[in-house]
Scaffold this active site. Structure first.
Site, PDB file in Angstrom:
ATOM      1  N   ASN A  55      45.800  69.897  88.993  1.00 23.25           N
ATOM      2  CA  ASN A  55      45.044  69.078  89.777  1.00 23.25           C
ATOM      3  C   ASN A  55      43.619  69.521  89.548  1.00 23.25           C
ATOM      4  O   ASN A  55      43.420  70.355  88.283  1.00 23.25           O
ATOM      5  CB  ASN A  55      45.332  69.448  91.687  1.00 23.25           C
ATOM      6  CG  ASN A  55      45.121  70.897  91.722  1.00 23.25           C
ATOM      7  OD1 ASN A  55      44.437  71.654  91.144  1.00 23.25           O
ATOM      8  ND2 ASN A  55      45.772  71.267  92.683  1.00 23.25           N
ATOM      9  N   ARG A  56      42.706  68.998  90.071  1.00 22.58           N
ATOM     10  CA  ARG A  56      41.075  69.327  89.784  1.00 22.58           C
ATOM     11  C   ARG A  56      40.871  70.566  89.902  1.00 22.58           C
ATOM     12  O   ARG A  56      40.304  71.264  88.721  1.00 22.58           O
ATOM     13  CB  ARG A  56      40.237  68.545  90.770  1.00 22.58           C
ATOM     14  CG  ARG A  56      38.769  68.409  90.240  1.00 22.58           C
ATOM     15  CD  ARG A  56      38.072  67.966  91.389  1.00 22.58           C
ATOM     16  NE  ARG A  56      38.432  66.881  92.148  1.00 22.58           N
ATOM     17  CZ  ARG A  56      37.875  65.802  92.294  1.00 22.58           C
ATOM     18  NH1 ARG A  56      37.163  65.431  91.343  1.00 22.58           N
ATOM     19  NH2 ARG A  56      38.414  64.663  93.035  1.00 22.58           N
ATOM     20  N   LYS A  57      41.165  71.368  90.915  1.00 20.30           N
ATOM     21  CA  LYS A  57      40.800  72.780  91.032  1.00 20.30           C
ATOM     22  C   LYS A  57      41.463  73.595  89.836  1.00 20.30           C
ATOM     23  O   LYS A  57      40.976  74.578  89.437  1.00 20.30           O
ATOM     24  CB  LYS A  57      41.269  73.264  92.394  1.00 20.30           C
ATOM     25  CG  LYS A  57      40.932  75.038  92.724  1.00 20.30           C
ATOM     26  CD  LYS A  57      41.105  75.229  93.868  1.00 20.30           C
ATOM     27  CE  LYS A  57      40.908  76.788  94.140  1.00 20.30           C
ATOM     28  NZ  LYS A  57      41.243  77.218  95.587  1.00 20.30           N
ATOM     29  N   GLU A  58      42.926  73.300  89.616  1.00 20.48           N
ATOM     30  CA  GLU A  58      43.531  74.238  88.626  1.00 20.48           C
ATOM     31  C   GLU A  58      42.966  73.813  87.178  1.00 20.48           C
ATOM     32  O   GLU A  58      42.907  74.697  86.320  1.00 20.48           O
ATOM     33  CB  GLU A  58      44.976  73.874  88.759  1.00 20.48           C
ATOM     34  CG  GLU A  58      45.833  74.239  89.981  1.00 20.48           C
ATOM     35  CD  GLU A  58      46.921  73.395  90.044  1.00 20.48           C
ATOM     36  OE1 GLU A  58      47.780  74.013  91.047  1.00 20.48           O
ATOM     37  OE2 GLU A  58      47.204  72.343  89.466  1.00 20.48           O
TER      38      GLU A  58
ATOM     39  N   ASP B 185      54.504  67.958  93.660  1.00 29.56           N
ATOM     40  CA  ASP B 185      55.948  67.896  93.070  1.00 29.56           C
ATOM     41  C   ASP B 185      56.491  66.580  92.899  1.00 29.56           C
ATOM     42  O   ASP B 185      57.384  66.134  92.102  1.00 29.56           O
ATOM     43  CB  ASP B 185      56.871  68.736  94.466  1.00 29.56           C
ATOM     44  CG  ASP B 185      56.357  69.921  94.726  1.00 29.56           C
ATOM     45  OD1 ASP B 185      56.220  70.784  93.555  1.00 29.56           O
ATOM     46  OD2 ASP B 185      56.404  70.358  95.763  1.00 29.56           O
TER      47      ASP B 185
END
Length: 490
Positions: free
Chosen positions: A205-208, A275
């Protein structure tokens, strides 16, 4: 045509097999009402109404695949405790292959308890171990994964940083995927993505992505820099960066970047959406879809899931329903061959008489319309087999068709007299007729019944052939000739 490709893919799900590797856990939901404050402390009191225990973590990837109808094998390490045994029993009860499970003495099986009231999560309690599994368990897991990969179309890796997916085990999993010639798709976690070198595709995701790339993502340009950096550093076939309410961005090995807008109508709960994306992307690649089309399916599914409370799944029918809304008047009539076969089987059971005809229908004119109206009057449903662009080029030459198959399909579906449209790529409709088994086969023009392709097949199950003459002077060739004559000087 994306929707038809999606239909075809969903129709084949029961023949696909996936191996899910990762951190398995239990998700416990405690639902209740809250109407007062505790006299013991300034906290709300929850009166419990019901409790729900589900597969969580990598198990939610399994849940999504079960909802889609796929076959599944699972590999991971559980604690040798009551929760570990419960989790194994839940997998067995769902028909999941569990030969890839190992039990680790002294390890606590992950269990996340969520307290909810008025559809709002108030508290989460985690019980788990995060220590890396030992070398012996790592070796055992690698051996079991190697044995299970045979016969699977994809390996899905769900990493929650609970100590099961060690660097050594990940290297083995990627090597197993390469040796088997199947994609390995990873939902990653953590700040150091070097451990994922060798994967086919990642879904951060964006944060990761920001954490792993070291690039602060503040706008579209910085997001693209981060996506490209991760794709190139890890030598991925693709990176799919999920962007919550903004959809997802694809960074492909050929340098292309594709941005897909969100499909969510309302967002109630994003838990488990990653998921769902992993499951749909992975099984899509395993089925042979392009990364772009697999991502479109995953994006549709994620938009459905986030409108539900709690970690949820999505069914093929829900995906088809959303996919069909873009062209609500015509798109729902256009079906892939496998799905249409099932639809017509239900119509036969209801006693409906199915009429079939086929053709190119390039440049629709009144002769076509009159012919199709007469065909529809012969039964209860009219199915049109539409020649694909490739088959028309083989039949009529490289300058045809003038109108592409997608546009032609929507034009034909817009006619009230047509109930379903299906595109076929063969030179004749014989295979399509065999799959759809119509009661009445209609052909136009001056054909003799004996010369109609599919006549014997239809008559073998009690059907018949009907010949409907075309309207004199009305043909696509005549239309083309008139256009050329009138505009030749210009």
């Amino acid at each position: 045509m994306d929707r038809i490709a999606i239909e075809s893919f969903l129709a084949r799900l029961r023949g696909l097999k996936a191996l899910v590797v990762g951190d398995l856990m239990l998700d416990e939901y405690v639902w209740g009402r809250t109407e007062r404050i505790s006299p013991e402390a300034p906290v709300q009191v929850v009166d419990v109404v019901r409790q729900d225990l589900r597969l969580g973590g990598a198990g939610n990837v399994v849940n999504n695949l079960v909802a889609l109808g796929c076959s599944i094998e699972v590999a991971g390490a559980l604690g040798d405790d009551a929760d570990g045994r419960s989790l194994r029993a839940m997998l067995e009860a769902a028909g999941i292959g569990i030969d890839g499970l190992v039990f680790a003495p002294g390890r606590t099986t992950s269990r996340k308890t969520r307290i909810l009231a008025s559809n709002q999560q108030m508290l989460r309690i985690d019980r788990e171990s995060k220590d890396f599994i030992g070398a012996d368990l790592e070796t055992q897991l690698a051996e079991r994964i190697r044995a299970l990969a045979d016969g699977c179309q994809v390996i899905l890796v769900s990493d929650y940083l609970k100590g099961v997916l060690t660097e050594g085990l990940l290297r083995e999993v990627f090597a197993i995927g390469r040796a088997a010639g199947i994609p390995v798709v990873v939902d990653p976690k953590g700040s150091d993505y070097r451990k994922y070198l060798g994967a086919t595709l990642l879904t951060p995701n964006r944060k990761e992505a920001q954490t792993a790339s070291g690039i602060a993502i503040t706008d579209e340009a910085s997001l693209c820099r981060a996506g490209r950096a991760l794709r190139d550093t890890l030598r991925l076939e693709a990176l799919v960066l999920t962007r919550s309410e903004e959809g997802m961005s694809l960074f492909l090995a050929d340098g292309r970047e594709v941005h897909l807008p969100t499909e969510a109508r309302e967002v109630f709960d994003v838990s488990g959406a990653g998921d769902t994306v992993l499951a749909l992307l992975g099984i899509g690649l395993g089925a042979g879809l392009s990364v772009e089309l697999a991502a479109k399916v995953a994006n549709l599914a994620a938009g459905i899931v986030v409108a539900k409370v709690g970690t949820s799944t999505v069914s093929p029918d829900e995906i088809l329903d959303v996919a069909g809304r873009r062209h609500a008047d015509t798109d729902l009539k256009i079906k892939g061959r496998d799905l249409l076969g099932r639809v017509l089987e239900r119509e036969r059971e209801r006693g409906k008489r199915i009429v079939f005809t086929n053709g190119c229908f390039d440049l629709l004119h009144v002769g076509h319309v009159k012919y199709l109206q007469k065909a529809r009057n012969l039964g209860d449903l009219l199915v049109l087999g539409l020649n694909s662009d490739a088959s028309i080029r083989r039949l009529k030459g490289p300058k045809r068709p003038l109108i592409g198959e997608e546009e032609r399909a929507h034009l034909m579906a817009a006619l009230k007299c047509i109930d379903y449209v299906v595109i076929f790529d063969e030179d004749t409709p014989l295979e399509l007729i065999s799959a759809l088994r119509p009661h009445i086969l209609v052909k136009g023009g001056d054909y003799a019944p004996e010369g109609v392709v599919g006549k014997e097949l239809v008559e073998s199950h009690g059907g018949r052939v009907e010949i409907i003459p075309f309207v004199d002077g009305k043909s696509t060739t005549n239309v083309i000739e008139r256009i050329l004559e009138r505009y030749r000087d210009e």
